[in-house]
Motif scaffolding. Structure first.
Motif, mmCIF file in Angstrom:
data_model
loop_
_atom_site.group_PDB
_atom_site.id
_atom_site.type_symbol
_atom_site.label_atom_id
_atom_site.label_comp_id
_atom_site.label_asym_id
_atom_site.label_seq_id
_atom_site.Cartn_x
_atom_site.Cartn_y
_atom_site.Cartn_z
ATOM 1 N N LEU A 1 -2.355 -4.731 6.566
ATOM 2 C CA LEU A 1 -2.498 -6.156 6.236
ATOM 3 C C LEU A 1 -2.316 -6.439 4.753
ATOM 4 O O LEU A 1 -1.614 -7.357 4.377
ATOM 5 C CB LEU A 1 -3.866 -6.656 6.709
ATOM 6 N N ASN A 2 -2.965 -5.670 3.900
ATOM 7 C CA ASN A 2 -2.719 -5.839 2.461
ATOM 8 C C ASN A 2 -3.229 -4.656 1.668
ATOM 9 O O ASN A 2 -3.943 -3.791 2.177
ATOM 10 C CB ASN A 2 -3.288 -7.163 1.923
ATOM 11 N N LEU A 3 -2.816 -4.614 0.404
ATOM 12 C CA LEU A 3 -3.229 -3.580 -0.542
ATOM 13 C C LEU A 3 -4.191 -4.185 -1.547
ATOM 14 O O LEU A 3 -3.975 -5.300 -2.024
ATOM 15 C CB LEU A 3 -2.019 -3.010 -1.281
ATOM 16 N N TRP A 4 -5.242 -3.457 -1.862
ATOM 17 C CA TRP A 4 -6.205 -3.894 -2.875
ATOM 18 C C TRP A 4 -6.325 -2.822 -3.943
ATOM 19 O O TRP A 4 -6.291 -1.629 -3.645
ATOM 20 C CB TRP A 4 -7.594 -4.103 -2.256
ATOM 21 N N PHE A 5 -6.472 -3.281 -5.190
ATOM 22 C CA PHE A 5 -6.816 -2.358 -6.278
ATOM 23 C C PHE A 5 -8.239 -2.667 -6.703
ATOM 24 O O PHE A 5 -8.535 -3.769 -7.134
ATOM 25 C CB PHE A 5 -5.868 -2.524 -7.477
ATOM 26 N N LYS A 6 -9.143 -1.708 -6.568
ATOM 27 C CA LYS A 6 -10.545 -1.946 -6.870
ATOM 28 C C LYS A 6 -11.167 -0.663 -7.416
ATOM 29 O O LYS A 6 -10.943 0.421 -6.890
ATOM 30 C CB LYS A 6 -11.301 -2.390 -5.616
ATOM 31 N N GLU A 7 -11.917 -0.829 -8.497
ATOM 32 C CA GLU A 7 -12.660 0.289 -9.090
ATOM 33 C C GLU A 7 -11.749 1.497 -9.341
ATOM 34 O O GLU A 7 -12.029 2.618 -8.939
ATOM 35 C CB GLU A 7 -13.845 0.679 -8.201
ATOM 36 N N ARG A 8 -10.607 1.236 -9.997
ATOM 37 C CA ARG A 8 -9.693 2.274 -10.452
ATOM 38 C C ARG A 8 -8.950 2.978 -9.312
ATOM 39 O O ARG A 8 -8.453 4.092 -9.493
ATOM 40 C CB ARG A 8 -10.434 3.334 -11.293
ATOM 41 N N ALA A 9 -8.882 2.381 -8.145
ATOM 42 C CA ALA A 9 -8.195 3.033 -7.035
ATOM 43 C C ALA A 9 -7.539 1.999 -6.125
ATOM 44 O O ALA A 9 -7.980 0.851 -6.054
ATOM 45 C CB ALA A 9 -9.181 3.887 -6.234
ATOM 46 N N TRP A 10 -6.473 2.424 -5.426
ATOM 47 C CA TRP A 10 -5.771 1.579 -4.476
ATOM 48 C C TRP A 10 -6.306 1.823 -3.068
ATOM 49 O O TRP A 10 -6.557 2.958 -2.679
ATOM 50 C CB TRP A 10 -4.279 1.889 -4.488
ATOM 51 N N TYR A 11 -6.418 0.740 -2.294
ATOM 52 C CA TYR A 11 -6.879 0.826 -0.913
ATOM 53 C C TYR A 11 -5.945 0.020 -0.014
ATOM 54 O O TYR A 11 -5.430 -1.028 -0.404
ATOM 55 C CB TYR A 11 -8.301 0.269 -0.775
ATOM 56 N N LEU A 12 -5.750 0.537 1.203
ATOM 57 C CA LEU A 12 -5.030 -0.194 2.232
ATOM 58 C C LEU A 12 -6.035 -0.758 3.221
ATOM 59 O O LEU A 12 -6.876 -0.019 3.740
ATOM 60 C CB LEU A 12 -4.056 0.734 2.968
ATOM 61 N N PHE A 13 -5.961 -2.070 3.457
ATOM 62 C CA PHE A 13 -6.774 -2.691 4.500
ATOM 63 C C PHE A 13 -5.874 -2.896 5.707
ATOM 64 O O PHE A 13 -4.804 -3.502 5.600
ATOM 65 C CB PHE A 13 -7.367 -4.011 4.020
ATOM 66 N N ALA A 14 -6.301 -2.367 6.844
ATOM 67 C CA ALA A 14 -5.456 -2.394 8.034
ATOM 68 C C ALA A 14 -6.325 -2.463 9.285
ATOM 69 O O ALA A 14 -7.497 -2.077 9.269
ATOM 70 C CB ALA A 14 -4.578 -1.140 8.082
ATOM 71 N N TYR A 15 -5.717 -2.973 10.352
ATOM 72 C CA TYR A 15 -6.389 -2.972 11.648
ATOM 73 C C TYR A 15 -6.157 -1.612 12.281
ATOM 74 O O TYR A 15 -5.031 -1.241 12.616
ATOM 75 C CB TYR A 15 -5.842 -4.079 12.542
#
Length: 297
Positions: free
Chosen positions: A161-175
């Motif tokens: 669904l989207n990519l987030w950059f938080k607390e010095r790291a990248w995360y993928l949010f997905a179903y």
């Protein structure tokens, strides 16, 4: 095809200033007569294009001509260019061509205002980001191997669904199909990602995406850090959380989710940090230090 060709002719004129009909004909693989007709169409549409004869002649645009861009203010144009420059600074792939085109269309070249060096983090390979970006934009389901915080391996199928950059790291949010729910995946723990031939209709608006870290109860920790670690104190803590003590050391009040990461972070200060409260975390670190000592006997 003609509309696309007309726009690209205009872009080439903005970029090169002067170009011959023969060069355009070879570029588009059409006849010179077709190029002349295209130039007539542009001219009749009010675009100030003309032929200049002579040794350095060719097809030209009147000086200072820019495409009508009244929908975008000067500030909005600058913000677009600055945003693209910031992507360039992170070594984002395939961005220079877009930036070059918009510079030509806006008739400006903004100062390169940002530089980021990721070299120490070995971030030269953008393949994974390119695949995830493609999957998000084309709504393609992905398949990958994932390693959680405990090092446990699992195979996941997910709708990104989207990519987030938080607390010095990248995360993928997905179903996640396995969990039938939204999940957060740290990019560095995603391996062997592939795009499947399946598509999905979900969008980020269908879900209320929350960072799971925000749901974990934080613990208040008060520590004393030796004055020799001033460089870390001012780098890693907000000024309002720092209290300079009479002995020159620092008292730090921090709030973090209580997990293995925070224990490791506190231990990273070695002998330069002392837990003042809570007593429970002091005991946990003491036990970890005792276990560490056994590795060096």
């Amino acid at each position: 095809m003609k509309i696309n060709r007309l726009f690209e002719i205009l872009y080439l004129l903005l970029e090169k200033k002067t170009i011959t009909a023969k060069e355009l004909a070879e570029h588009f693989e059409v006849s010179v007569r077709t190029i002349y007709r295209d130039i007539d169409i542009l001219s009749s549409a009010g675009i100030p294009v003309y032929f200049q004869r002579g040794k350095s002649g060719g097809i030209k645009l009147m000086d200072n001509y820019v495409i009508n861009k009244s929908l975008l203010s000067q500030n909005e144009q600058n913000e677009i260019l600055y945003a693209l420059q910031s992507l360039n600074a992170t070594n984002y792939p395939n961005n220079n061509k877009t930036l070059s085109k918009l510079n030509a269309i806006f008739n400006k070249k903004s100062d390169n205002w940002i530089k980021i060096d990721f070299s120490r983090y070995n971030c030269d390979d953008n393949t994974l980001f390119e695949k995830i970006k493609e999957a998000i934009l084309t709504k393609q389901t992905v398949k990958f191997n994932y390693f959680n915080t405990k090092g446990e391996h699992s195979e996941r199928i997910a709708d990104p669904l989207n990519l987030w950059f938080k607390e010095r790291a990248w995360y993928l949010f997905a179903y996640c199909h396995k969990k039938s729910d939204i999940r957060q995946f740290k990019i560095t723990r995603i391996k062997n990602l592939i795009l499947t031939d399946k598509h999905f209709e979900k969008s980020v608006e269908n879900f209320k995406i929350n960072d799971k870290k925000d749901k974990i109860k934080n613990v208040k920790i008060i520590v004393e850090i030796d004055k020799s670690q001033a460089y870390r104190v001012y780098d890693e803590f907000s000024e309002e959380n720092i209290n300079k003590m009479e002995n020159g050391n620092f008292e730090i009040v921090m709030e973090y989710p209580e997990n293995e990461w925070v224990y490791g972070y506190l231990l990273s200060f070695g002998e330069h940090l002392k837990i003042k409260e809570p007593e429970r975390i002091k005991k946990i670190l003491f036990e970890k230090i005792e276990k560490m000592k056994k590795n060096y006997k």
